[in-house]
Design an enzyme around this catalytic site. Structure first.
Site, PDB file in Angstrom:
ATOM      1  N   SER A   1       0.829  -1.201   0.000  1.00 38.03           N
ATOM      2  CA  SER A   1       0.000   0.000   0.000  1.00 38.03           C
ATOM      3  C   SER A   1       0.863   1.251   0.000  1.00 38.03           C
ATOM      4  O   SER A   1       1.998   1.240   0.458  1.00 38.03           O
ATOM      5  CB  SER A   1      -0.907   0.027   1.225  1.00 38.03           C
ATOM      6  OG  SER A   1      -1.625   1.242   1.251  1.00 38.03           O
TER       7      SER A   1
ATOM      8  N   LYS B   1      -4.279  -6.739   4.061  1.00 38.15           N
ATOM      9  CA  LYS B   1      -4.311  -5.644   3.088  1.00 38.15           C
ATOM     10  C   LYS B   1      -5.757  -5.302   2.721  1.00 38.15           C
ATOM     11  O   LYS B   1      -6.126  -4.127   2.582  1.00 38.15           O
ATOM     12  CB  LYS B   1      -3.522  -6.038   1.827  1.00 38.15           C
ATOM     13  CG  LYS B   1      -3.662  -5.064   0.649  1.00 38.15           C
ATOM     14  CD  LYS B   1      -3.079  -3.715   0.979  1.00 38.15           C
ATOM     15  CE  LYS B   1      -3.251  -2.602  -0.029  1.00 38.15           C
ATOM     16  NZ  LYS B   1      -3.725  -2.807  -1.334  1.00 38.15           N
TER      17      LYS B   1
ATOM     18  N   HIS C   1      -7.190  -3.383   5.521  1.00 37.24           N
ATOM     19  CA  HIS C   1      -6.610  -2.039   5.409  1.00 37.24           C
ATOM     20  C   HIS C   1      -7.427  -1.189   4.430  1.00 37.24           C
ATOM     21  O   HIS C   1      -7.786  -0.047   4.714  1.00 37.24           O
ATOM     22  CB  HIS C   1      -5.150  -2.138   4.939  1.00 37.24           C
ATOM     23  CG  HIS C   1      -4.599  -0.866   4.380  1.00 37.24           C
ATOM     24  ND1 HIS C   1      -4.892  -0.430   3.106  1.00 37.24           N
ATOM     25  CD2 HIS C   1      -3.811   0.094   4.927  1.00 37.24           C
ATOM     26  CE1 HIS C   1      -4.287   0.736   2.898  1.00 37.24           C
ATOM     27  NE2 HIS C   1      -3.630   1.069   3.974  1.00 37.24           N
ATOM     28  N   ASN C   2      -7.733  -1.751   3.289  1.00 42.39           N
ATOM     29  CA  ASN C   2      -8.504  -0.995   2.295  1.00 42.39           C
ATOM     30  C   ASN C   2      -9.910  -0.700   2.800  1.00 42.39           C
ATOM     31  O   ASN C   2     -10.445   0.390   2.557  1.00 42.39           O
ATOM     32  CB  ASN C   2      -8.566  -1.755   0.979  1.00 42.39           C
ATOM     33  CG  ASN C   2      -7.260  -1.685   0.214  1.00 42.39           C
ATOM     34  OD1 ASN C   2      -6.192  -1.555   0.804  1.00 42.39           O
ATOM     35  ND2 ASN C   2      -7.318  -1.763  -1.103  1.00 42.39           N
TER      36      ASN C   2
ATOM     37  N   GLU D   1      -9.697   2.064   5.109  1.00 47.57           N
ATOM     38  CA  GLU D   1      -9.486   3.274   4.304  1.00 47.57           C
ATOM     39  C   GLU D   1     -10.841   3.827   3.827  1.00 47.57           C
ATOM     40  O   GLU D   1     -11.091   5.033   3.902  1.00 47.57           O
ATOM     41  CB  GLU D   1      -8.584   2.899   3.128  1.00 47.57           C
ATOM     42  CG  GLU D   1      -8.237   4.013   2.175  1.00 47.57           C
ATOM     43  CD  GLU D   1      -7.385   3.464   1.014  1.00 47.57           C
ATOM     44  OE1 GLU D   1      -6.417   2.721   1.277  1.00 47.57           O
ATOM     45  OE2 GLU D   1      -7.710   3.758  -0.146  1.00 47.57           O
TER      46      GLU D   1
END
Ligand SMILES: *[C@@H]1O[C@H](CO)[C@@H](O)[C@H](O)[C@H]1NC(C)=O
Ligand SMILES: *[C@@H]1O[C@H](CO)[C@@H](O)[C@H](O)[C@H]1NC(C)=O
Ligand SMILES: CC(=O)N[C@H]1CO[C@H](CO)[C@@H](O)[C@@H]1O
Length: 483
Positions: free
Chosen positions: A132, A186, A189-190, A193
């Site tokens: 990222s 990940k 994480h997105n 976000e």
């Protein structure tokens, strides 16, 4: 042409992310061999961006593998899906047992679980690594989340930790866990976000609509917030975006069409949350908010038919702005607590041994959600790696408790003024639900038993029982249906 094993690592896929990671590795003294299916792209890269570096190129997969030192390390930065499987198939005939294939793309974690199993069964090592930080991060220090074959980590660690972002000298890259764990983290994480962005957008709309502030004034407020507990990359870019001017001197953001796009990682996070039965409500609302924004024509029609309150904000503006910052902070705590709940549940299901403090550190720098706040999360999980919920850590218990009065007022004001706050208000609803030892699911269980004979448990007895509620009920209870 010499095909000596000269390179420390090979990289397939010379789009911007791939090129930038190669240049980053070169900066740190590693010899990289570059390959792209369109081989002219390799020559162009070597004679332009990579000119004057130690980077070498390959015109075939075979040549790429010949140029790699053993154990061979090949990293793919190609489109998620079939392309990854195709390259793996092409690589295998040229690799030896113990060689390492790394997928640095945005693969869906079930694919990574499958690939790790398949390749390990053949004696190879496979790593799914979330990367990222966008193009800039790839070039100068991304956040990297590798998971998969544990035995690959000693060989990859020196390279990955050298090229990753650093916070106070600590690399934002560590081993995440088994098979699909890296890509799963990940993905979350997105999702987080998505949540962070939505919360900021809600704060922006509340202040814009309730307080009638200009984009310049809003930019100043976000700049101020960025000096405190909300200090983060997304607040920083929001500050810059709000003061960016169009050619006519007006703010550019006011000219941008309000329909959000999405690529799917937020949706994946929510689908996984539903599968896990975990209430990741804030990210869910963030995904649905993008969906609602996308049906703009319908919203335009609705705006002419469905009227809302005409009341105006009458309180203390300065105090309210402070409360909005508290609402944002508290909601953010909830969102991360939910994200870690999800990862904890998925880890249990998949047999992953996740390093929560390490995950917080990986997100602390280099990536889109980087923030000072993640330092506090890292501290919480370092102090207690088995922490059941972020909200149980004394720092966060205190933070959310202190922010709550302002948060409640913002949600209440927004409701009264008719301003939508799906993420901020659902976070509050979660908080109030989570801190209630008793919820109305007693009534819900009764309803289910009434119409469907689904049975229920009593508070004083764990056995499942069915009640003849109507006096017409039969003997049979559907004991197999306990969902
Ligand atoms: C709990 O409920 C079951 C089913 O009605 C009953 O058979 C059992 O005796 C109860 N246990 C106690 C301790 O009351
Ligand atoms: C349910 O209650 C009615 C009325 O009291 C009774 O006639 C019926 O037999 C009951 N059913 C069962 C399965 O106990
Ligand atoms: C795997 C692969 O071939 N990747 C890239 C090669 O270069 C072209 C042109 O830049 C890219 O579009 C491909 O994705």
């Amino acid at each position: 042409m010499s095909h000596e094993a000269v390179a420390d690592i090979g990289l397939i896929g010379l789009a911007v992310m791939g090129q930038n990671l190669i240049l980053n590795m070169d900066d740190h003294g590693f010899v990289v061999c570059a390959y792209n299916r369109t081989v002219e792209k390799v020559d162009h890269f070597l004679s332009h961006e990579a000119k004057g570096t130690n980077i070498v190129g390959a015109h075939s997969i075979k040549e790429l593998c010949q140029k790699l030192k053993s154990p061979r390390k090949v990293m793919m930065l190609v489109k998620a899906g079939q392309a990854v499987d195709d390259f793996i198939a092409q690589l295998l005939p040229h690799l030896e047992k113990g060689d390492i294939i790394i997928d640095g793309g945005n693969s869906h974690y079930p694919d990574t679980i499958r690939r790790t199993k398949e390749l390990e069964a053949k004696g190879f090592l496979f790593v799914g690594c979330g990367v990222s930080g966008g193009e800039e991060g790839a070039r100068f220090g991304p956040s990297m989340m590798p998971g998969g074959s544990r035995d690959a980590w000693p060989a990859l660690k020196p390279i990955f930790q050298a090229i990753s972002a650093k916070v106070n000298g600590e690399p934002c890259c560590d081993w995440v866990g088994e098979d699909g764990a890296g890509h799963y983290v990940k993905m979350v994480h997105n999702g987080i976000e998505y949540g962070d962005m939505q919360m900021i957008c809600e704060a922006y709309q509340i202040m814009k609509d309730a307080l009638d502030l200009s984009d310049d004034e809003l930019s100043d407020i976000f700049a101020e917030w960025n000096k405190g507990e909300l200090d983060s990359y997304l607040i920083e870019i929001t500050t810059n975006i709000l003061k960016y001017k169009d050619t006519d001197g007006s703010s550019l953001v006011s000219h941008i069409k309000d329909t959000a796009g999405q690529k799917g990682t937020g949706k994946w996070t929510v689908l996984s949350a539903l599968d896990q039965g975990m209430p990741v409500t804030l990210i869910g609302e963030a995904v649905f908010s993008r969906c609602l924004s996308a049906i703009k024509n319908e919203r335009i029609a609705a705006s002419k038919i469905l009227k809302g309150p005409t009341a105006k904000f009458t309180g203390d503006k300065k105090e309210f702005i402070h409360q909005v910052s508290k609402a944002l902070y508290a909601s953010k705590i909830i969102s991360y607590a939910q994200g870690f709940m999800l990862m904890r549940s998925a880890a249990k299901d998949n047999g992953w041994h996740l390093n929560n403090a390490g995950i917080a550190l990986m997100w602390r720098g280099g990536c889109i959600i980087r923030s000072v706040f993640l330092g506090d999360i890292k501290a919480a999980y370092t102090k207690n790696p088995e922490l059941e919920n972020l909200l149980f850590d004394p720092f966060f218990t205190k933070a959310v408790t202190e922010a709550a009065p302002g948060w409640r007022n913002v949600v209440a004001q927004a409701a009264l003024l008719g301003i939508p706050t799906p993420a901020t208000s659902s976070a509050l609803a979660f908080f109030d639900g989570y801190r209630h030892a008793v919820l109305p699911a007693n009534l819900l269980q009764a309803q289910r038993d009434y119409f469907g004979a689904h049975t229920y448990q009593r508070l004083d007895n764990e056995s499942y029982v069915h009640t003849n509620w109507t006096g017409t009920g039969g003997e049979v209870s559907s004991t197999t249906y306990l969902a």
